[in-house]
Design a protein around this motif. Structure first.
Motif, mmCIF file in Angstrom:
data_model
loop_
_atom_site.group_PDB
_atom_site.id
_atom_site.type_symbol
_atom_site.label_atom_id
_atom_site.label_comp_id
_atom_site.label_asym_id
_atom_site.label_seq_id
_atom_site.Cartn_x
_atom_site.Cartn_y
_atom_site.Cartn_z
ATOM 1 N N GLY A 146 0.803 -1.222 0.000
ATOM 2 C CA GLY A 146 0.000 0.000 0.000
ATOM 3 C C GLY A 146 0.835 1.271 0.000
ATOM 4 O O GLY A 146 2.021 1.279 -0.360
ATOM 5 N N ASN A 147 0.205 2.354 0.460
ATOM 6 C CA ASN A 147 0.886 3.644 0.465
ATOM 7 C C ASN A 147 2.115 3.671 1.365
ATOM 8 O O ASN A 147 3.123 4.305 1.001
ATOM 9 N N PRO A 148 2.112 3.015 2.540
ATOM 10 C CA PRO A 148 3.349 2.995 3.333
ATOM 11 C C PRO A 148 4.534 2.417 2.565
ATOM 12 O O PRO A 148 5.658 2.901 2.726
ATOM 13 N N MET A 149 4.290 1.423 1.723
ATOM 14 C CA MET A 149 5.373 0.887 0.896
ATOM 15 C C MET A 149 5.909 1.965 -0.041
ATOM 16 O O MET A 149 7.127 2.133 -0.208
ATOM 17 N N ALA A 150 5.011 2.732 -0.662
ATOM 18 C CA ALA A 150 5.441 3.793 -1.572
ATOM 19 C C ALA A 150 6.228 4.867 -0.827
ATOM 20 O O ALA A 150 7.241 5.371 -1.323
ATOM 21 N N LEU A 151 5.782 5.217 0.383
ATOM 22 C CA LEU A 151 6.489 6.223 1.164
ATOM 23 C C LEU A 151 7.880 5.735 1.557
ATOM 24 O O LEU A 151 8.846 6.509 1.552
ATOM 25 N N ALA A 152 7.984 4.449 1.907
ATOM 26 C CA ALA A 152 9.296 3.889 2.226
ATOM 27 C C ALA A 152 10.210 3.931 1.012
ATOM 28 O O ALA A 152 11.407 4.246 1.118
ATOM 29 N N GLN A 153 9.652 3.637 -0.150
ATOM 30 C CA GLN A 153 10.437 3.680 -1.387
ATOM 31 C C GLN A 153 10.911 5.104 -1.673
ATOM 32 O O GLN A 153 12.048 5.319 -2.109
ATOM 33 N N ILE A 154 10.073 6.085 -1.430
ATOM 34 C CA ILE A 154 10.464 7.480 -1.619
ATOM 35 C C ILE A 154 11.609 7.844 -0.677
ATOM 36 O O ILE A 154 12.574 8.513 -1.067
ATOM 37 N N GLY A 155 11.497 7.416 0.570
ATOM 38 C CA GLY A 155 12.560 7.694 1.526
ATOM 39 C C GLY A 155 13.889 7.102 1.098
ATOM 40 O O GLY A 155 14.938 7.758 1.163
ATOM 41 N N LEU A 156 13.873 5.855 0.641
ATOM 42 C CA LEU A 156 15.106 5.204 0.188
ATOM 43 C C LEU A 156 15.641 5.854 -1.081
ATOM 44 O O LEU A 156 16.862 5.978 -1.264
ATOM 45 N N ALA A 157 14.743 6.279 -1.960
ATOM 46 C CA ALA A 157 15.168 6.978 -3.175
ATOM 47 C C ALA A 157 15.844 8.293 -2.825
ATOM 48 O O ALA A 157 16.857 8.670 -3.433
ATOM 49 N N GLU A 158 15.292 8.999 -1.851
ATOM 50 C CA GLU A 158 15.882 10.271 -1.452
ATOM 51 C C GLU A 158 17.277 10.070 -0.852
ATOM 52 O O GLU A 158 18.196 10.850 -1.094
ATOM 53 N N ILE A 159 17.448 8.999 -0.087
ATOM 54 C CA ILE A 159 18.775 8.701 0.465
ATOM 55 C C ILE A 159 19.761 8.414 -0.659
ATOM 56 O O ILE A 159 20.906 8.890 -0.637
ATOM 57 N N ALA A 160 19.333 7.666 -1.655
ATOM 58 C CA ALA A 160 20.202 7.382 -2.809
ATOM 59 C C ALA A 160 20.558 8.665 -3.547
ATOM 60 O O ALA A 160 21.709 8.871 -3.952
ATOM 61 N N ARG A 161 19.588 9.555 -3.727
ATOM 62 C CA ARG A 161 19.848 10.810 -4.426
ATOM 63 C C ARG A 161 20.864 11.650 -3.666
ATOM 64 O O ARG A 161 21.824 12.165 -4.246
ATOM 65 N N ARG A 162 20.653 11.770 -2.376
ATOM 66 C CA ARG A 162 21.584 12.568 -1.576
ATOM 67 C C ARG A 162 22.951 11.907 -1.479
ATOM 68 O O ARG A 162 23.952 12.582 -1.257
ATOM 69 N N GLY A 163 22.983 10.600 -1.638
ATOM 70 C CA GLY A 163 24.245 9.879 -1.578
ATOM 71 C C GLY A 163 24.989 9.836 -2.893
ATOM 72 O O GLY A 163 25.982 9.105 -3.023
ATOM 73 N N GLY A 164 24.528 10.609 -3.879
ATOM 74 C CA GLY A 164 25.231 10.679 -5.153
ATOM 75 C C GLY A 164 24.972 9.508 -6.076
ATOM 76 O O GLY A 164 25.816 9.177 -6.910
ATOM 77 N N LYS A 165 23.805 8.891 -5.958
ATOM 78 C CA LYS A 165 23.422 7.775 -6.819
ATOM 79 C C LYS A 165 22.144 8.142 -7.583
ATOM 80 O O LYS A 165 21.077 7.577 -7.343
ATOM 81 N N PRO A 166 22.228 9.090 -8.506
ATOM 82 C CA PRO A 166 21.017 9.584 -9.163
ATOM 83 C C PRO A 166 20.306 8.537 -10.005
ATOM 84 O O PRO A 166 19.072 8.542 -10.074
ATOM 85 N N THR A 167 21.057 7.646 -10.647
ATOM 86 C CA THR A 167 20.406 6.624 -11.474
ATOM 87 C C THR A 167 19.560 5.698 -10.618
ATOM 88 O O THR A 167 18.400 5.398 -10.941
ATOM 89 N N GLU A 168 20.142 5.242 -9.506
ATOM 90 C CA GLU A 168 19.401 4.370 -8.584
ATOM 91 C C GLU A 168 18.196 5.093 -8.009
ATOM 92 O O GLU A 168 17.094 4.529 -7.922
ATOM 93 N N ALA A 169 18.386 6.348 -7.629
ATOM 94 C CA ALA A 169 17.277 7.127 -7.078
ATOM 95 C C ALA A 169 16.175 7.298 -8.111
ATOM 96 O O ALA A 169 14.979 7.140 -7.806
ATOM 97 N N GLY A 170 16.553 7.626 -9.346
ATOM 98 C CA GLY A 170 15.565 7.820 -10.395
ATOM 99 C C GLY A 170 14.732 6.581 -10.638
ATOM 100 O O GLY A 170 13.512 6.657 -10.837
ATOM 101 N N GLU A 171 15.372 5.414 -10.622
ATOM 102 C CA GLU A 171 14.643 4.164 -10.826
ATOM 103 C C GLU A 171 13.624 3.935 -9.721
ATOM 104 O O GLU A 171 12.499 3.481 -9.980
ATOM 105 N N MET A 172 13.994 4.250 -8.480
ATOM 106 C CA MET A 172 13.066 4.057 -7.369
ATOM 107 C C MET A 172 11.907 5.048 -7.425
ATOM 108 O O MET A 172 10.746 4.680 -7.175
ATOM 109 N N PHE A 173 12.199 6.297 -7.745
ATOM 110 C CA PHE A 173 11.112 7.267 -7.903
ATOM 111 C C PHE A 173 10.182 6.847 -9.044
ATOM 112 O O PHE A 173 8.956 6.966 -8.940
ATOM 113 N N ASP A 174 10.761 6.349 -10.138
ATOM 114 C CA ASP A 174 9.942 5.921 -11.277
ATOM 115 C C ASP A 174 9.033 4.754 -10.900
ATOM 116 O O ASP A 174 7.896 4.665 -11.389
#
Length: 281
Positions: free
Chosen positions: A110-138
């Motif tokens: 459900g939505n909590p899963m999506a929110l968790a995915q957003i959180g992990l994507a944001e960590i990847a983005r801030r950690g300099g992994k834009p490709t990985e972050a983009g895939e998770m946001f997508d």
């Protein structure tokens, strides 16, 4: 004036909290562990909103413990979302990663899963992994069942990935969609979107547009009374004003940001602001 990572990392974390607080009013004859979970989760959300991040962290940890006593994966996932959002603001990426990872494991689909995915994507983005972050946001954006509020969060994150990768037109298009929709009903997301648009305008050296967007974001965040966002807005305004050749006003905004970061306990951000103030003298 040095560029502060805070401004690029402006993210609608406040909105992560909305899905974690639903149903936190206690009902008669509930087990003690359930009542404790709801109390701690509610208090955690109140502290988070007010910028008392250390207190919020303690309450979300207590909420997770209560959920574990009640053997409720759903409640544990919600507590972990709150803890992850708080840890991310505090700059503790390890705790944030663990919390969001556990939330994703426990949340189901459900939505909590999506929110968790957003959180992990944001960590990847801030950690300099834009490709990985983009895939998770997508992945989040491809789910037609997620609420609009969650979708707009993911769209903001995906726009920041595009900006980091030099796709300014793509970032602009996504932020325009997010702005239009957020103006309907989601002021916290609107403020984040405006700040991200200001960052994009600054990248293009459209300084007047950048300052207009940043000031509107600050006004909204002040109305929402969320100190971490207000501090980030002051930092962004300081950078724009410095670029416009107004160092005195820029330093004034940095002073406000430093004070707010001291209140919220965001030590890393406060140190960076202090160093930028010193370098601009």
């Amino acid at each position: 004036m040095a560029t502060l990572s805070t401004t690029l990392q402006r993210f609608a974390l406040l909105c992560l909290m909305t899905g974690t607080l639903a149903g936190c009013a206690s009902a008669p004859l509930e087990p003690a562990a359930v009542r404790d979970f709801k109390r701690h989760q509610r208090l955690g959300g109140e502290h988070y909103q007010a910028g008392r991040l250390a207190d919020a962290r303690k309450e979300f940890i207590a909420a997770r413990s209560s959920a574990e006593r009640d053997d409720s994966d759903h409640h544990a996932a919600l507590a972990c979302l709150g803890l992850g959002a708080t840890a991310l603001l505090l700059g503790d990426f390890d705790e944030a990663t663990q919390a969001f990872g556990l939330a994703r494991k426990l949340a189901g689909n459900g939505n909590p899963m999506a929110l968790a995915q957003i959180g992990l994507a944001e960590i990847a983005r801030r950690g300099g992994k834009p490709t990985e972050a983009g895939e998770m946001f997508d992945t989040v954006l491809a789910n037609p069942a997620i609420p609009e509020e969650t979708r707009l969060q993911a769209l903001n994150g995906r726009a920041l990935v595009a900006l980091a990768m030099g796709d300014l037109d793509g970032a602009e298009a996504m932020l325009k969609i997010a702005e239009t929709r957020a103006r309907e009903n989601w002021p916290a997301i609107l403020a984040a979107t405006l700040a991200n648009q200001a960052r994009l305008s600054l990248r293009r050296e459209h300084h007047r547009e950048a300052i207009s967007r940043a000031r509107e974001a600050l006004a909204i965040d002040r109305n929402l009374h969320h100190p971490p966002a207000i501090a980030a807005d002051h930092v962004l305004l300081a950078e724009v004003l410095q670029e416009l050749g107004n160092p005195e006003d820029a330093r004034a905004h940095l002073e406000r940001a430093e004070m707010l970061y001291g209140y919220t306990g965001q030590g890393g951000e406060r140190t960076r602001v202090r160093a930028t103030r010193a370098a601009s003298r």
